[in-house]
Design an enzyme around this catalytic site. Structure first.
Site, mmCIF file in Angstrom:
data_model
loop_
_atom_site.group_PDB
_atom_site.id
_atom_site.type_symbol
_atom_site.label_atom_id
_atom_site.label_comp_id
_atom_site.label_asym_id
_atom_site.label_seq_id
_atom_site.Cartn_x
_atom_site.Cartn_y
_atom_site.Cartn_z
ATOM 1 N N LYS A 259 -24.635 14.518 -29.416
ATOM 2 C CA LYS A 259 -25.582 15.577 -29.746
ATOM 3 C C LYS A 259 -24.915 16.781 -30.385
ATOM 4 O O LYS A 259 -25.543 17.834 -30.521
ATOM 5 C CB LYS A 259 -26.331 16.011 -28.477
ATOM 6 C CG LYS A 259 -27.213 14.903 -27.896
ATOM 7 C CD LYS A 259 -27.963 15.381 -26.671
ATOM 8 C CE LYS A 259 -28.854 14.278 -26.113
ATOM 9 N NZ LYS A 259 -29.591 14.712 -24.897
ATOM 10 N N ASP B 210 -19.079 9.788 -25.604
ATOM 11 C CA ASP B 210 -19.874 9.157 -26.652
ATOM 12 C C ASP B 210 -21.113 8.515 -26.043
ATOM 13 O O ASP B 210 -21.128 8.152 -24.865
ATOM 14 C CB ASP B 210 -19.054 8.049 -27.346
ATOM 15 C CG ASP B 210 -18.183 8.601 -28.456
ATOM 16 O OD1 ASP B 210 -18.339 9.789 -28.790
ATOM 17 O OD2 ASP B 210 -17.345 7.846 -28.973
#
Length: 410
Positions: free
Chosen positions: A222, A200
């Site tokens: 992403k 994360d």
């Protein structure tokens, strides 16, 4: 004999009689390991420390409240002599020699038939270090070697490859509030052993730079699609790599189960038949206030603290928080993900009875080099956040505990 090194060996003491003479600090340090080894421990001493007495009260050892007497070492497999009586120590050591009982002496290592190594453990591996008498026994040096080896195994800087097939699976690791030093020892070790790390953006990113080049790092921040599909994509990635036989670490910020959606990932892995290990992490809800000098509880000030997600405003129909009830509490409120909604939160709390002059602190990027703290009240916090351009991630602390510690500089 004195010039020969000691022969290292591991004693299997489960169910076997071990006699400890003396109930002072030496016994207090040595007893836990003997208990953990499953030994049947008999302690002989007129007096003991409070911690040793607690072991006896709990039934972990047997305690006879008297001095050493001839015959105490009968049928013993191992003895630790640690009394303050030199004559008793010498007599007990002689008895041990007659009965062929391996004997450690805290007062005179040269007179002992066994030495206690400096030991430490890491994931089922015991490290034991002994120094040769011929080179001069230096307990501090021995302990330092032990500490260096164990710490290296724990934090992954000393990697010992497994020579057996590892069981593939996923480790759900809480990375803590941001400072890489605040990840747990177990979490850091699992990172060092990983084939794939799915991280994360709020996790301790500095740790990723320490990973070997062959480790695949996937930036979960992403992944494509929206929030809901992003979680599904993360779940799919975890399952896919684990089914390939890889050791996968899911690195999260804070604790996986405190607004980390960790249980969703555990459930997805369980449905796919993938084993999962959960490694708790230090939650930002308590660590960030602490790093900023704010205790979430304090004697005479706050007897409770409540952690609330602020990502949904109080007037949003999706909110599951009973804000009027929170306003009636007298303890500490810790708001996570609340920078964008703090104005509405403050208005709601005041509207339902929380005093407008209640102290508030907003801590941005807590525990990292970019940490900063902005102080305000419920009446002024919304404007303070705008004026100081406070950004996420930030932890908001509401309550009188904000004013307990030293005022922040500036």
């Amino acid at each position: 004999m004195a010039e020969h090194p000691a022969y290292p060996v591991g004693l299997r003491l489960t169910g076997r009689k071990v006699v400890v003479l003396g109930g002072g600090q030496v016994a207090q340090r040595r007893l836990p390991a003997l208990i953990a080894a499953g030994a049947d421990v008999l302690l002989v001493s007129p007096e003991v420390t409070p911690s040793v007495e607690a072991m006896a009260d709990a039934g972990e050892i047997s305690w006879q409240r008297r001095p050493y007497a001839e015959g105490d070492l009968a049928d013993a497999w191992y003895a630790l002599i640690a009394t303050s009586d030199d004559e008793a120590n010498t007599a007990a050591s002689a008895e041990a020699e007659r009965h062929r009982v391996w004997c450690v002496r805290s007062d005179d290592a040269d007179a002992a038939t066994a030495w206690t190594p400096a030991t430490g453990t890491s994931e089922g591996v015991t490290v034991a270090v002994l120094t040769s008498r011929a080179r001069g026994r230096d307990p501090r040096h021995t302990a330092a070697i032990r500490d260096a080896v164990v710490e290296g195994l724990r934090d992954g800087t000393l990697v010992a490859p497994h020579h057996r097939t590892r069981t593939p699976g996923v480790a759900l690791v809480g990375g803590g509030p941001g400072d890489p030093d605040l990840i747990t020892v177990r979490g850091r070790r699992l990172l060092a052993e990983a084939d794939v790390v799915i991280a994360d953006h709020l996790g301790p990113r500095d740790l990723l730079a320490e990973l070997p080049a062959n480790v695949e790092v996937i930036d979960a921040a992403k992944l494509p699609y929206g929030r809901f599909m992003a979680q599904e994509a993360i779940n799919s990635a975890l399952i896919e790599h684990a089914k390939q036989g890889k050791s996968v670490v899911r690195l999260k910020g804070g604790d996986p189960f405190v607004y980390g959606r960790g249980m969703e990932e555990v459930q997805a892995l369980a449905e796919a038949g993938i084993p999962c290990t959960v490694v708790p992490g230090i939650s930002s809800s308590i660590s960030v206030p602490g790093a900023a000098g704010i205790p979430v509880t304090h004697r005479g000030v706050a007897h409770e603290f409540t952690v609330v997600s602020g990502h949904i405003a109080p007037d949003d129909e999706r909110s599951l928080v009973d804000w009027p009830a929170l306003a009636r509490l007298t303890g500490t409120l810790v708001i996570l993900m609340g920078v964008g909604t703090i104005g509405k939160v403050a208005e709601t709390l005041v509207a339902h009875g929380r005093p407008a002059d209640t102290p508030v602190a907003v801590v941005q990027e807590g525990t990292t080099a970019g940490q900063r703290r902005v102080d305000a009240t419920l009446a002024t916090v919304a404007e303070a956040v705008r004026t100081h351009e406070v950004k996420a991630p930030s932890v908001i602390v509401i309550g009188d505990v904000v004013a307990v510690g030293p005022r922040p500089a500036g």
